[in-house]
Design an enzyme around this catalytic site. Structure first.
Site, PDB file in Angstrom:
ATOM      1  N   ASN A 232     -19.713  -9.300   0.160  1.00 42.27           N
ATOM      2  CA  ASN A 232     -18.794  -8.159   0.086  1.00 42.27           C
ATOM      3  C   ASN A 232     -18.413  -7.677   1.472  1.00 42.27           C
ATOM      4  O   ASN A 232     -19.189  -7.787   2.421  1.00 42.27           O
ATOM      5  CB  ASN A 232     -19.461  -7.009  -0.686  1.00 42.27           C
ATOM      6  CG  ASN A 232     -18.449  -5.991  -1.156  1.00 42.27           C
ATOM      7  OD1 ASN A 232     -17.389  -6.358  -1.651  1.00 42.27           O
ATOM      8  ND2 ASN A 232     -18.747  -4.714  -0.986  1.00 42.27           N
TER       9      ASN A 232
ATOM     10  N   LYS B 132     -13.618   2.607 -17.635  1.00 39.54           N
ATOM     11  CA  LYS B 132     -14.780   1.910 -18.206  1.00 39.54           C
ATOM     12  C   LYS B 132     -16.094   2.673 -17.988  1.00 39.54           C
ATOM     13  O   LYS B 132     -17.014   2.568 -18.797  1.00 39.54           O
ATOM     14  CB  LYS B 132     -14.896   0.502 -17.604  1.00 39.54           C
ATOM     15  CG  LYS B 132     -13.778  -0.433 -18.062  1.00 39.54           C
ATOM     16  CD  LYS B 132     -13.988  -1.836 -17.539  1.00 39.54           C
ATOM     17  CE  LYS B 132     -12.772  -2.694 -17.798  1.00 39.54           C
ATOM     18  NZ  LYS B 132     -12.962  -4.076 -17.355  1.00 39.54           N
TER      19      LYS B 132
ATOM     20  N   THR C 139      -9.786  -0.106 -20.392  1.00 41.91           N
ATOM     21  CA  THR C 139      -9.554  -0.829 -19.156  1.00 41.91           C
ATOM     22  C   THR C 139      -9.486   0.163 -18.001  1.00 41.91           C
ATOM     23  O   THR C 139      -9.776   1.349 -18.167  1.00 41.91           O
ATOM     24  CB  THR C 139      -8.313  -1.757 -19.300  1.00 41.91           C
ATOM     25  OG1 THR C 139      -8.203  -2.546 -18.124  1.00 41.91           O
ATOM     26  CG2 THR C 139      -7.019  -0.986 -19.510  1.00 41.91           C
TER      27      THR C 139
ATOM     28  N   LEU D 141     -10.683 -13.600 -11.082  1.00 41.74           N
ATOM     29  CA  LEU D 141     -10.740 -12.764 -12.285  1.00 41.74           C
ATOM     30  C   LEU D 141      -9.366 -12.177 -12.623  1.00 41.74           C
ATOM     31  O   LEU D 141      -9.107 -11.802 -13.758  1.00 41.74           O
ATOM     32  CB  LEU D 141     -11.742 -11.606 -12.113  1.00 41.74           C
ATOM     33  CG  LEU D 141     -13.207 -11.953 -11.877  1.00 41.74           C
ATOM     34  CD1 LEU D 141     -14.065 -10.706 -12.040  1.00 41.74           C
ATOM     35  CD2 LEU D 141     -13.705 -13.040 -12.815  1.00 41.74           C
TER      36      LEU D 141
HETATM   37  P1  ATR Z   1     -13.521  -3.131  -9.410  1.00 44.11           P
HETATM   38  O1  ATR Z   1     -14.027  -2.249 -10.501  1.00 44.11           O
HETATM   39  O2  ATR Z   1     -12.184  -3.770  -9.686  1.00 44.11           O
HETATM   40  O3  ATR Z   1     -14.543  -4.121  -8.960  1.00 44.11           O
HETATM   41  P2  ATR Z   1     -14.128  -1.532  -7.112  1.00 44.11           P
HETATM   42  O4  ATR Z   1     -15.428  -1.109  -7.706  1.00 44.11           O
HETATM   43  O5  ATR Z   1     -13.271  -0.536  -6.400  1.00 44.11           O
HETATM   44  O6  ATR Z   1     -13.166  -2.138  -8.203  1.00 44.11           O
HETATM   45  O7  ATR Z   1     -14.408  -2.768  -6.140  1.00 44.11           O
HETATM   46  C1  ATR Z   1     -13.403  -3.455  -5.470  1.00 44.11           C
HETATM   47  C2  ATR Z   1     -14.038  -4.631  -4.719  1.00 44.11           C
HETATM   48  O8  ATR Z   1     -13.020  -5.361  -4.033  1.00 44.11           O
HETATM   49  C3  ATR Z   1     -15.045  -4.197  -3.681  1.00 44.11           C
HETATM   50  O9  ATR Z   1     -16.028  -5.196  -3.570  1.00 44.11           O
HETATM   51  C4  ATR Z   1     -14.169  -4.153  -2.412  1.00 44.11           C
HETATM   52  O10 ATR Z   1     -14.911  -4.262  -1.205  1.00 44.11           O
HETATM   53  P3  ATR Z   1     -15.593  -2.953  -0.553  1.00 44.11           P
HETATM   54  O11 ATR Z   1     -16.826  -2.669  -1.357  1.00 44.11           O
HETATM   55  O12 ATR Z   1     -15.895  -3.365   0.834  1.00 44.11           O
HETATM   56  O13 ATR Z   1     -14.553  -1.866  -0.655  1.00 44.11           O
HETATM   57  C5  ATR Z   1     -13.329  -5.384  -2.639  1.00 44.11           C
HETATM   58  N1  ATR Z   1     -12.052  -5.409  -1.889  1.00 44.11           N
HETATM   59  C6  ATR Z   1     -10.932  -4.720  -2.151  1.00 44.11           C
HETATM   60  N2  ATR Z   1      -9.942  -5.047  -1.285  1.00 44.11           N
HETATM   61  C7  ATR Z   1     -10.463  -5.993  -0.460  1.00 44.11           C
HETATM   62  C8  ATR Z   1      -9.947  -6.755   0.648  1.00 44.11           C
HETATM   63  N3  ATR Z   1      -8.686  -6.599   1.074  1.00 44.11           N
HETATM   64  N4  ATR Z   1     -10.759  -7.645   1.266  1.00 44.11           N
HETATM   65  C9  ATR Z   1     -12.035  -7.797   0.847  1.00 44.11           C
HETATM   66  N5  ATR Z   1     -12.590  -7.119  -0.185  1.00 44.11           N
HETATM   67  C10 ATR Z   1     -11.813  -6.234  -0.835  1.00 44.11           C
END
Ligand code: ATR
Length: 270
Positions: free
Chosen positions: A150, A65, A61, A213
């Protein structure tokens, strides 16, 4: 007794040992499943130690990963397209990498929640690792299209391009989401972790089934969905149990039943 484990950081609150222990009881298997906290730069060493001690397989986890993807000698199509591995099976000294997250989500949506994805318009919020991990199994259900929105538009556009050969996928910025409703909204951002909800127009969720999720009684996304007039709302506890069942099947060739495990966890965590 066969040894299995889950690696993560943090790992304290992982429900995987509870889930797999129940699967083992149900299927009459003698297994031990432990959680292992690996330091951020020591995942590979910890995993290799576990393998040399005779471990049969393990789950991976956050945040390992992608490292697990790198140490696997063989990858399933799901793992390849996800670019990440959450399940490794050890057989004759070889490491077989699979990613069961997307199948787990689809099983929860279709079998537990009674939805059909065929011909549906699906909106996914977020374009990180979580989204990449679920796209192929979702596309295999033949939705009419998947929209990825996104905060950082370029990431959504890239993911949409990467999956274009598997189905109709469009990527755009979250600020471009219109109020036009879709059938299903999936929150795959990590915003719930910090108690936030991405800034989205509520109209898109009106009459839609909204799925987070993340699991937990009421995530900010679930509250937003209810207030937006969603037709149904769910957290990701079912996905957690279903991805575990797919991992158990990958290791042992036996598919455990998930309904009782899911209801007992639901009674515990709310
Ligand atoms: P994971 O493996 O959990 O998907 P990640 O690759 O760091 O983690 O991706 C996190 C996702 O949540 C991304 O799409 C991020 O948007 P950005 O690409 O713009 O960073 C999104 N995310 C995190 N916090 C957010 C928030 N407060 N509002 C909108 N999107 C958010």
């Amino acid at each position: 007794m066969d040894n299995y484990a889950v690696f993560g950081n943090p790992i304290e609150h992982s429900l995987s040992p509870t889930i797999h222990t129940q699967f083992a009881e149900q299927t009459g298997c003698d297994i031990r499943y432990t959680k292992i906290l690996a330091a951020k730069d020591e995942f590979t060493d910890c995993a290799l130690d576990f393998i040399s001690s005779g471990g049969k397989g393990f789950n991976i986890t956050v945040p390992f990963k992608i490292e697990a993807f790198k140490i696997a000698n063989h990858l399933t199509l799901n793992a390849k397209t996800a670019g990440a591995v959450n399940t490794i099976k050890i057989q004759d000294g070889e490491l077989y990498g699979e990613n069961t997250d997307g199948k787990g989500l689809v099983n929860d949506l279709c079998n537990n929640l009674g939805l059909s994805l065929e011909g549906k318009d699906i909106l996914i919020l977020g374009a990180g690792g979580a989204t990449q991990g679920i796209l192929l199994p979702l596309l295999e259900q033949k939705p009419v299209r998947i929209l990825i929105a996104n905060r950082t538009k370029a990431r959504a556009e890239k993911l949409a391009m990467d999956f274009a050969t598997h189905g109709k996928v469009c990527g755009f910025g979250m600020d471009q989401i219109k109020a036009k409703p879709v059938d299903i909204v999936i929150n795959a951002t990590s915003a719930s972790l910090s108690g936030e909800m991405p800034a989205i127009l509520p109209g898109v969720a009106k009459g839609a089934f909204c799925y987070d999720l993340m699991y937990g009684q009421k995530t900010p996304f679930m509250n937003w969905a209810k207030q937006s007039g969603a037709s149904g709302v769910s957290d990701g506890l079912g996905m957690l149990v279903e991805q575990a069942a797919e991992a158990y099947y990958f290791w042992r060739g036996v598919m455990p039943k998930t309904d009782e495990v899911l209801s007992s966890l639901r009674a515990t965590i709310g």
